[in-house]
Design a protein around this motif. Structure first.
Motif, PDB file in Angstrom:
ATOM      1  N   ARG A   2       1.024  -1.223  -0.199  1.00  0.00           N
ATOM      2  CA  ARG A   2       0.304   0.110  -0.439  1.00  0.00           C
ATOM      3  C   ARG A   2       0.481   1.474   0.238  1.00  0.00           C
ATOM      4  O   ARG A   2       2.013   1.237   0.974  1.00  0.00           O
ATOM      5  CB  ARG A   2      -0.891  -0.039   1.325  1.00  0.00           C
ATOM      6  CG  ARG A   2      -2.623  -0.910   1.192  1.00  0.00           C
ATOM      7  CD  ARG A   2      -2.745  -1.071   2.356  1.00  0.00           C
ATOM      8  NE  ARG A   2      -3.490  -2.192   2.392  1.00  0.00           N
ATOM      9  CZ  ARG A   2      -3.897  -2.864   3.172  1.00  0.00           C
ATOM     10  NH1 ARG A   2      -2.651  -3.242   4.216  1.00  0.00           N
ATOM     11  NH2 ARG A   2      -4.686  -3.950   2.762  1.00  0.00           N
ATOM     12  N   TYR A   4       1.175   5.594   0.691  1.00  0.00           N
ATOM     13  CA  TYR A   4       0.106   6.602   1.800  1.00  0.00           C
ATOM     14  C   TYR A   4       0.876   7.525   1.004  1.00  0.00           C
ATOM     15  O   TYR A   4       2.301   7.903   1.060  1.00  0.00           O
ATOM     16  CB  TYR A   4       0.432   6.278   2.858  1.00  0.00           C
ATOM     17  CG  TYR A   4      -0.312   5.010   3.158  1.00  0.00           C
ATOM     18  CD1 TYR A   4      -1.351   5.289   3.531  1.00  0.00           C
ATOM     19  CD2 TYR A   4       0.006   3.745   2.733  1.00  0.00           C
ATOM     20  CE1 TYR A   4      -2.407   3.784   4.032  1.00  0.00           C
ATOM     21  CE2 TYR A   4      -0.631   2.346   4.017  1.00  0.00           C
ATOM     22  CZ  TYR A   4      -1.919   3.413   4.365  1.00  0.00           C
ATOM     23  OH  TYR A   4      -2.753   1.589   4.181  1.00  0.00           O
ATOM     24  N   LYS A  66       5.225   3.505   1.807  1.00  0.00           N
ATOM     25  CA  LYS A  66       4.395   2.039   1.365  1.00  0.00           C
ATOM     26  C   LYS A  66       5.156   1.033   2.338  1.00  0.00           C
ATOM     27  O   LYS A  66       5.506   1.138   3.028  1.00  0.00           O
ATOM     28  CB  LYS A  66       4.946   1.826  -0.035  1.00  0.00           C
ATOM     29  CG  LYS A  66       7.048   1.122  -0.235  1.00  0.00           C
ATOM     30  CD  LYS A  66       6.568   1.590  -1.579  1.00  0.00           C
ATOM     31  CE  LYS A  66       7.953   1.299  -1.861  1.00  0.00           C
ATOM     32  NZ  LYS A  66       8.449   0.892  -3.519  1.00  0.00           N
ATOM     33  N   ALA A  73      -0.662   3.221   9.498  1.00  0.00           N
ATOM     34  CA  ALA A  73      -1.692   4.443   9.255  1.00  0.00           C
ATOM     35  C   ALA A  73      -2.546   4.863  10.236  1.00  0.00           C
ATOM     36  O   ALA A  73      -2.037   5.990  11.129  1.00  0.00           O
ATOM     37  CB  ALA A  73      -2.762   4.232   8.010  1.00  0.00           C
ATOM     38  N   LYS A  93      -4.443   6.982   1.930  1.00  0.00           N
ATOM     39  CA  LYS A  93      -3.803   5.974   1.006  1.00  0.00           C
ATOM     40  C   LYS A  93      -3.871   6.173  -0.320  1.00  0.00           C
ATOM     41  O   LYS A  93      -4.851   7.092  -0.951  1.00  0.00           O
ATOM     42  CB  LYS A  93      -4.963   4.849   0.599  1.00  0.00           C
ATOM     43  CG  LYS A  93      -4.190   4.210   0.629  1.00  0.00           C
ATOM     44  CD  LYS A  93      -5.175   2.260   1.192  1.00  0.00           C
ATOM     45  CE  LYS A  93      -5.014   1.177   0.149  1.00  0.00           C
ATOM     46  NZ  LYS A  93      -5.708   0.352   0.855  1.00  0.00           N
TER      47      LYS A  93
END
Length: 104
Positions: A2, A4, A66, A73, A93
């Motif tokens: 992911r 961010y 990432k 988070a 995100k």
């Protein structure tokens, strides 16, 4: 993995040393929780759209990172919320398209 984007504003009353130490602390928090920073931008001192905590300006920073850690988070937002030198922050995100090459 992911990706961010974190934008945060620090108080304008901080010295250069204090600014660097706050940014370094945020970077260390990301790295300690299995995050990888791939972009850091210092946008400098800018005026705020409206006064926040009686401040009319602040030092803006952008961090792109990432991670595979689902809890990073939340940990990051909690720490930014309790840090007195952070006026505002936004952690989002983002979707990054990665080029995939086909194997022939």
């Amino acid at each position: 993995m992911r990706h961010y984007e974190l934008v945060f504003v620090l108080k304008p009353t901080l010295s250069e040393e204090e600014l660097n130490s706050r940014v370094e602390a945020i970077q260390n928090l990301i790295k300690e929780n299995q995050g990888e920073i791939y972009n850091l931008e210092k946008w400098g001192r800018r005026n705020l759209a409206y006064p926040i905590q009686k401040f009319n300006s602040g030092y803006y920073y952008l961090i792109n990172y990432k991670t595979d850690n689902n809890k990073l988070a939340g940990i990051l937002e909690y720490n930014l919320r309790i840090t007195e030198d952070v006026i505002r922050f936004l952690n989002m995100k983002i979707h990054v398209k990665e080029d995939k090459k086909e194997v022939a």
